[in-house]
Design a protein around this motif. Structure first.
Motif, PDB file in Angstrom:
ATOM      1  N   VAL A 295       0.784  -1.340  -0.013  1.00 47.61           N
ATOM      2  CA  VAL A 295       0.106  -0.063   0.145  1.00 47.61           C
ATOM      3  C   VAL A 295       0.830   1.221  -0.041  1.00 47.61           C
ATOM      4  CG1 VAL A 295      -1.774   1.585   1.503  1.00 47.61           C
ATOM      5  CG2 VAL A 295      -1.835  -1.052   1.169  1.00 47.61           C
ATOM      6  N   ILE A 296       1.925   1.262   0.899  1.00 41.39           N
ATOM      7  CA  ILE A 296       2.750   2.473   0.835  1.00 41.39           C
ATOM      8  C   ILE A 296       3.418   2.737  -0.499  1.00 41.39           C
ATOM      9  CG2 ILE A 296       5.078   3.334   1.963  1.00 41.39           C
ATOM     10  CD1 ILE A 296       4.133   2.160   4.460  1.00 41.39           C
ATOM     11  N   SER A 297       3.838   1.432  -1.113  1.00 41.30           N
ATOM     12  CA  SER A 297       4.526   1.544  -2.330  1.00 41.30           C
ATOM     13  C   SER A 297       3.629   2.273  -3.425  1.00 41.30           C
ATOM     14  CB  SER A 297       4.968   0.205  -2.742  1.00 41.30           C
ATOM     15  OG  SER A 297       5.546   0.250  -4.229  1.00 41.30           O
ATOM     16  N   GLY A 298       2.404   1.950  -3.405  1.00 44.62           N
ATOM     17  CA  GLY A 298       1.424   2.406  -4.313  1.00 44.62           C
ATOM     18  C   GLY A 298       1.278   3.877  -4.062  1.00 44.62           C
TER      19      GLY A 298
ATOM     20  N   SER B 131      -2.475 -10.962  -8.673  1.00 45.90           N
ATOM     21  CA  SER B 131      -3.114 -11.452  -7.377  1.00 45.90           C
ATOM     22  C   SER B 131      -2.917 -10.475  -6.217  1.00 45.90           C
ATOM     23  CB  SER B 131      -2.403 -12.910  -7.324  1.00 45.90           C
ATOM     24  OG  SER B 131      -2.727 -13.759  -8.160  1.00 45.90           O
ATOM     25  N   TYR B 132      -1.983  -9.457  -6.286  1.00 41.81           N
ATOM     26  CA  TYR B 132      -1.688  -8.574  -5.116  1.00 41.81           C
ATOM     27  C   TYR B 132      -1.773  -7.182  -5.676  1.00 41.81           C
ATOM     28  CZ  TYR B 132       0.290 -12.845  -2.916  1.00 41.81           C
ATOM     29  OH  TYR B 132       0.401 -14.034  -2.659  1.00 41.81           O
ATOM     30  N   TRP B 133      -2.489  -7.006  -6.894  1.00 41.27           N
ATOM     31  CA  TRP B 133      -2.393  -5.690  -7.381  1.00 41.27           C
ATOM     32  C   TRP B 133      -3.288  -4.717  -6.786  1.00 41.27           C
ATOM     33  CZ3 TRP B 133      -3.693  -4.569 -13.300  1.00 41.27           C
ATOM     34  CH2 TRP B 133      -3.256  -3.546 -13.729  1.00 41.27           C
ATOM     35  N   LEU B 134      -4.364  -5.149  -6.034  1.00 41.19           N
ATOM     36  CA  LEU B 134      -5.258  -4.217  -5.496  1.00 41.19           C
ATOM     37  C   LEU B 134      -4.740  -3.707  -4.276  1.00 41.19           C
ATOM     38  CD1 LEU B 134      -8.308  -3.401  -4.987  1.00 41.19           C
ATOM     39  CD2 LEU B 134      -8.441  -5.512  -3.511  1.00 41.19           C
ATOM     40  N   SER B 135      -3.865  -4.414  -3.576  1.00 42.25           N
ATOM     41  CA  SER B 135      -3.101  -3.600  -2.342  1.00 42.25           C
ATOM     42  C   SER B 135      -2.286  -2.443  -2.798  1.00 42.25           C
ATOM     43  CB  SER B 135      -2.485  -4.674  -1.587  1.00 42.25           C
ATOM     44  OG  SER B 135      -1.526  -5.237  -2.467  1.00 42.25           O
TER      45      SER B 135
ATOM     46  N   GLY C 244      -3.107   2.004  -2.539  1.00 39.75           N
ATOM     47  CA  GLY C 244      -2.090   2.986  -2.176  1.00 39.75           C
ATOM     48  C   GLY C 244      -2.103   4.216  -3.069  1.00 39.75           C
ATOM     49  N   ALA C 245      -2.182   3.827  -4.601  1.00 42.36           N
ATOM     50  CA  ALA C 245      -2.304   4.945  -5.572  1.00 42.36           C
ATOM     51  C   ALA C 245      -3.480   5.544  -5.396  1.00 42.36           C
ATOM     52  CB  ALA C 245      -1.925   4.174  -6.952  1.00 42.36           C
TER      53      ALA C 245
ATOM     54  N   LEU D 208      -4.310   4.624   6.679  1.00 40.72           N
ATOM     55  CA  LEU D 208      -3.423   5.503   5.990  1.00 40.72           C
ATOM     56  C   LEU D 208      -3.979   6.736   5.466  1.00 40.72           C
ATOM     57  CD1 LEU D 208      -0.553   6.015   5.268  1.00 40.72           C
ATOM     58  CD2 LEU D 208      -0.932   4.926   3.094  1.00 40.72           C
ATOM     59  N   HIS D 209      -5.390   6.326   4.753  1.00 39.35           N
ATOM     60  CA  HIS D 209      -6.282   7.413   4.327  1.00 39.35           C
ATOM     61  C   HIS D 209      -6.438   8.475   5.514  1.00 39.35           C
ATOM     62  CE1 HIS D 209      -8.842   9.749   1.909  1.00 39.35           C
ATOM     63  NE2 HIS D 209      -9.495   8.798   1.160  1.00 39.35           N
ATOM     64  N   LYS D 210      -7.002   8.112   6.622  1.00 40.09           N
ATOM     65  CA  LYS D 210      -7.236   8.891   7.887  1.00 40.09           C
ATOM     66  C   LYS D 210      -5.653   9.458   8.253  1.00 40.09           C
ATOM     67  CE  LYS D 210      -9.441  10.940  10.831  1.00 40.09           C
ATOM     68  NZ  LYS D 210     -10.020  12.314  10.832  1.00 40.09           N
ATOM     69  N   ALA D 211      -4.952   8.487   8.452  1.00 40.44           N
ATOM     70  CA  ALA D 211      -3.406   9.047   9.262  1.00 40.44           C
ATOM     71  C   ALA D 211      -2.775  10.350   8.297  1.00 40.44           C
ATOM     72  CB  ALA D 211      -2.629   7.954   9.235  1.00 40.44           C
TER      73      ALA D 211
END
Length: 421
Positions: A104-107, A249-253, A257-258, A311-314
């Motif tokens: 998520v952070i990477s995106g 298979s992991y693209w959503l996570s 982030g993006a 993350l969205h809130k933080a």
């Protein structure tokens, strides 16, 4: 595993030359200025540090300790310091949650600069060649050094029988499979460095990002997220359940982030996300912990959703009108700030820690205990005290020069803006 937010946000996405009109030049200037003024976000570095330490200690317990069930059967309800310390590590059983946090952070970090530019200039186009060049120079020198280090450490571990079951093939074929980020598709991870399975996914995320960015320009980020979610579900059914690990298979996570980066860029200055996102985040995280009992993949998806909500809130802007705390609250905030600084510092070299911790743990276990699992939890803390400083040295000697090399390929105007800051 991803770049620091500042490195990824401001200038990793240089502008392609737009038409020479005053309107487009003004839009370009607005987008450049907003992207360049976006500073390093403390919460990103803190969470990166937490994720790296979580994953590292999760692996550390697996390498050196007998595990909670065997420990409890042997020790029972003892209240000795060693027993209490061991029981306190129980939450680390879900330490692999650090992986979806990284995704998520990477995106978020990769898309943040482009999202800010798109707000100022909807005609902005990604310079694909420069983006890929900077990703390559940022990742591959560090990966190559980590693979060489893994070979060296595993070669030593192999001389200390009985050989740890954590060590897989360290031949040329396995080396090349991991160097070209094909582990999970064309082979296994290299030697004892099982953590490398996620790096291949990261590289694949970077490779496909220009397509995601182009779709964002055409149909918007909400539609992109929906498409990626559908692909993620289909890929999980067709690939993941057959033990084929591919980015889809992991693209959503990663795309979550993006999406957050895009939403924050388009949001009104000072706007705050609803507080119930924290409740939703907690629900998803708890759900992931429950799902982990049935399988890691489902847990990863829930953890990614939970961390994305958090993350969205933080990332909300801080309230500048806070009262000065006193007494215990002041002490608590002082400790919290100090801990945040330490975690943020760990976040700076989290990529290095992620890449080299497992071979270090395996060598220590082979050397000190002949790869046998220990009843005491204390050796695991000692292992971390070796791995974290070693990762920092690796960061200074290898990763930091790679970051500087990657930064040298920034576009001229963006580099000028950064140098003036």
């Amino acid at each position: 595993m991803s770049d620091p937010a500042l490195d990824a946000a401001g200038t990793s996405l240089p502008l392609s030359p737009p038409p020479h009109t005053s309107q487009s030049a003004a839009a370009r200037a607005r987008g450049d200025a907003r992207a360049a003024s976006a500073g390093k976000e403390h919460v990103i570095d803190v969470m990166r540090g937490i994720a790296a330490l979580l994953v590292a200690y999760f692996h550390c317990r697996q390498v050196v300790w007998v595990g909670m069930q065997a420990f409890h059967q042997n020790v029972g309800h003892s209240f000795s310091p060693g027993a209490l310390a061991a029981y306190l590590t129980f939450p680390i059983a879900w330490g692999s949650a650090g992986v979806p946090i990284f995704f998520v952070i990477s995106g978020y970090c990769i898309h943040r600069g482009g999202a800010l530019r798109l707000v100022g200039n909807p005609a902005y186009r990604l310079d694909v060649g420069n983006f890929w060049l900077r990703r390559f120079t940022r990742i591959y020198p560090v990966l190559l050094a980590a693979l060489v280090l893994t070979f060296a450490l595993d070669s030593l571990s192999l001389q200390l029988p009985p050989v740890s079951h954590k060590i897989r093939e360290i031949g040329l074929h396995a080396f090349l499979v991991n160097l070209f980020s094909l582990q999970g598709v064309a082979g296994k991870t290299y030697g004892s460095n099982g953590a490398l399975w996620t790096l291949s996914l990261e590289v694949q995320f970077y490779a496909i990002y220009p397509l995601l960015f182009a779709l964002r320009r055409r149909i918007g980020m909400n539609a992109v997220l929906a498409i990626v979610a559908a692909i993620n579900i289909v890929s999980a059914y067709l690939l993941e359940r057959h033990d084929i690990q591919f980015f889809t298979s992991y693209w959503l996570s990663w795309t979550l982030g993006a999406w957050i980066a895009d939403a924050k860029a388009r949001g009104t200055a000072g706007a705050r996300a609803p507080a119930w996102l924290y409740v939703l985040a907690a629900a998803f995280i708890v759900g992931g912990c429950v799902a982990f009992h049935f399988g890691q993949y489902g847990a990863f998806q829930l953890w990614a959703l939970g961390f994305a909500c958090y993350l969205h809130k933080a990332l909300d802007p801080r309230d500048g009108a806070r009262h000065t705390p006193r007494g215990l609250r002041a002490l608590s905030e002082t400790v919290s700030r100090a801990l945040s600084r330490v975690l943020s510092r760990c976040g700076d070299f989290s990529f290095s820690l992620y890449l080299i911790h497992l071979p270090i743990f395996v060598l220590l276990s082979s050397w000190l205990f002949r790869s046998s699992l220990q009843m005491s939890i204390w050796p695991s803390f000692g292992y971390m005290l070796v791995a974290v400083p070693a990762a920092y040295v690796f960061y200074r000697l290898v990763e930091l020069p790679a970051m500087k090399w990657s930064a040298s390929f920034k576009s001229g105007p963006a580099r000028t803006v950064r140098n003036l800051r």
